[in-house]
Write a protein that holds these residues in place. Sequence first.
Motif, mmCIF file in Angstrom:
data_model
loop_
_atom_site.group_PDB
_atom_site.id
_atom_site.type_symbol
_atom_site.label_atom_id
_atom_site.label_comp_id
_atom_site.label_asym_id
_atom_site.label_seq_id
_atom_site.Cartn_x
_atom_site.Cartn_y
_atom_site.Cartn_z
ATOM 1 N N TYR A 380 -21.035 -8.948 13.697
ATOM 2 C CA TYR A 380 -20.389 -10.031 13.106
ATOM 3 C C TYR A 380 -20.477 -10.674 12.030
ATOM 4 N N SER A 383 -19.002 -7.899 6.793
ATOM 5 C CA SER A 383 -17.806 -7.253 6.767
ATOM 6 C C SER A 383 -17.642 -6.582 5.286
ATOM 7 N N TYR A 385 -16.135 -2.228 6.347
ATOM 8 C CA TYR A 385 -16.110 -1.423 7.594
ATOM 9 C C TYR A 385 -17.244 -0.248 7.328
ATOM 10 N N GLU A 430 -14.266 -6.772 18.360
ATOM 11 C CA GLU A 430 -13.475 -7.216 17.638
ATOM 12 C C GLU A 430 -13.106 -7.128 16.399
ATOM 13 N N LYS A 431 -14.579 -6.217 15.095
ATOM 14 C CA LYS A 431 -14.605 -6.189 14.055
ATOM 15 C C LYS A 431 -13.147 -5.334 13.384
ATOM 16 N N ASN A 433 -11.177 -4.275 15.217
ATOM 17 C CA ASN A 433 -8.934 -4.708 15.852
ATOM 18 C C ASN A 433 -9.335 -5.977 14.528
ATOM 19 N N ASP A 434 -9.872 -6.875 13.677
ATOM 20 C CA ASP A 434 -9.792 -6.862 12.203
ATOM 21 C C ASP A 434 -9.545 -5.501 11.517
ATOM 22 N N GLU A 435 -9.957 -4.621 11.195
ATOM 23 C CA GLU A 435 -9.722 -3.739 10.166
ATOM 24 C C GLU A 435 -8.618 -3.439 10.363
ATOM 25 N N TYR A 436 -8.043 -3.180 11.655
ATOM 26 C CA TYR A 436 -6.725 -2.306 11.961
ATOM 27 C C TYR A 436 -5.633 -3.692 11.821
ATOM 28 N N GLY A 437 -5.582 -4.992 11.810
ATOM 29 C CA GLY A 437 -5.315 -5.928 11.086
ATOM 30 C C GLY A 437 -4.945 -5.547 9.891
ATOM 31 N N ARG A 438 -6.166 -5.624 9.020
ATOM 32 C CA ARG A 438 -5.745 -5.233 7.418
ATOM 33 C C ARG A 438 -4.890 -4.042 6.673
ATOM 34 N N LYS A 475 -5.685 -4.690 22.977
ATOM 35 C CA LYS A 475 -5.863 -4.687 21.672
ATOM 36 C C LYS A 475 -6.310 -2.969 20.889
#
Length: 623
Positions: A380, A383, A385, A430-431, A433-438, A475
């Motif tokens: 969590y 930061s 990847y 969740e992390k 999916n955050d990487e996908y978002g970026r 997701k």
Amino acid sequence: MQDNIRHLISNPNYLTSKQVRDTLVAKRFTTKSFEQVLGAEFVSNLRESSGVEIVLSDITELQLPDGYAEYTQVYVWGQEKSGKTWVLGSLFAAIESECHNVVWRDYYTTDNRRESLVNIFKGTERAFYPISDRNTHDVQTYNVEFTVKGTLGSKKYCFTFIEVNIDNDRCWDTLEVYCDLLKSQNNKIHLLCFDSSLTKNEQQQQAKKLSKVLRKMNDKGMFATSVGLYLLVTKTDLMIRVPEQHRMEAAQTLITAGHRKLWLDVVNMCYKMNIYDATPIPFTVGDTVLKDLLKPDLTRAKALLHYPILLKAQPCLNFFERMLRKGNLAITIAVSIVVLAAMGYGVYALLEQIPTPPDREIRTYNFSNDFSSQVSKRIYQESNYSRLVENYKDLNWLLLAEQSIADIDGKALPDVDDNCRKFLDNAFGEKLNDEYGRFFAKSNWSSQDGKIGSLKLYSGLLLKQNKMEYEVREKLYRNKDYFNERSEVKSLIWKSKHCTSWSDVEEVCDDYSSYIKYPFSNDEGLLSDLRAAKKHAYESYAQYLKEEAIRENYNYETQKNRLTSGILDPLINYSKLKDLRDNYLDRTNSLKRRIEEAMSKISYEDSNEARKSLDEAIEKISF
């Protein structure tokens, strides 16, 4: 042979050194191909060592040294080629490098065999000579005395190392005849060799044989004077698909999860005899290539020599030492506390009068709590990847290793919560999916193709788990499907530029209409190519037809010039030219129909370039 080279890349022990050497000598395959896999220097040394081998001689007679009652027996049990000879060879080399005043008390044939083994393991460079073993005996023994210097002075040790081939049932008769070893009062340490390099079925058969040995030892009363029982997982250097830093856990998991029956047999024997727990010990003698070329490493042998062999050696001096040797620390501490309590009773009243602060509450270690804390910190709060992925791999290995350990009844340890897996995978999901978002926020995805592969890979791994939150799983599915569809679009774009039939054009146009609504706003290059897919399909097919027409025309003109340039009778010449023309017309009829079909379906508005190519194509094959 090409397949062998490919297999060698992923498994350096796929072929034997003899197979590679024979191929090099016979020049059946290029030296360069092997050099690319094994290295130029390695291949050169291998070729130069052709025809040479190290021979381990057979032992003709067993010997008992003087004062044998003081010797600790170290039994190394295993089936043929399980690595037991290498275990002993590396231990002998470790003794000669770590200990003092080493004296071997054997016949010359045993000395020759032992010296050959020690010479193999004394080196630090890779040996380029295959090793053959002429052993025909089911039991082989080696006797040694040496001293070890410690902080309180030197201590003398006496050992008999006994190698037993469990494939031969006659080994028990040999052991009984050999001075009634089974009933001797010498302290006994048992090392059971489990070959980790075998196939799954072969490992299962091996486990059954070792369990049978345990029952036989128990029936013959050998455990009454035993002070150690250990399961060695040999040849861990051949676990090529497991990262080196995780081979300890992998070796333990192999036994505790893959061969639970054998493991519980060992645990139960240890439990009954009060002689240590059964945690499997990974063991390797170095780095092996081409099955029999070894680069020795005595790290594991030296560790095994000091613990447990030296720790458990020699007759115990007193009750406390015997308890410690047997590994029963709890009983030793309990008895010691009773003795100390009796000795300290006189000062108890005084200590009771001294005011003391309240005792701090003892915190019991709990794996699940510690694991959750690590997930929070390493997943969590991470930061980066790349580090995030490595942390996930490490934690996943840690969890698998812990889940594979059971108590004596075969039940999972109580402090491993079933939710550990769910917590880890949800956190990483969740992390991810955050990487996908970026990733989606970038202006041009085409420049990030390298990252797409890793994102899809870890999505796929996580989606195999059963204990993820529904939202996280959905997701991941959407993101993975998104990239799968993107791959299909890229395939469509490639095909639009390589159409060789009208059906290819129709397929591109049909798929184009279904993909054009795909949201490519963030991938400018891909979106531009997709929008031009239909036009590219027309143009690539028209260009293909034009090239076919040019080729037919060239062949016709070449043959025509060959006929008209010779001195022939006009009638014969006319006949041949007529035949050539008729054959040409027959051959180009199909091509002409395909061009006319394309011209009827592709307008100038669709693609001016395509129509221009078709006009040139029809002109080339028309008279």
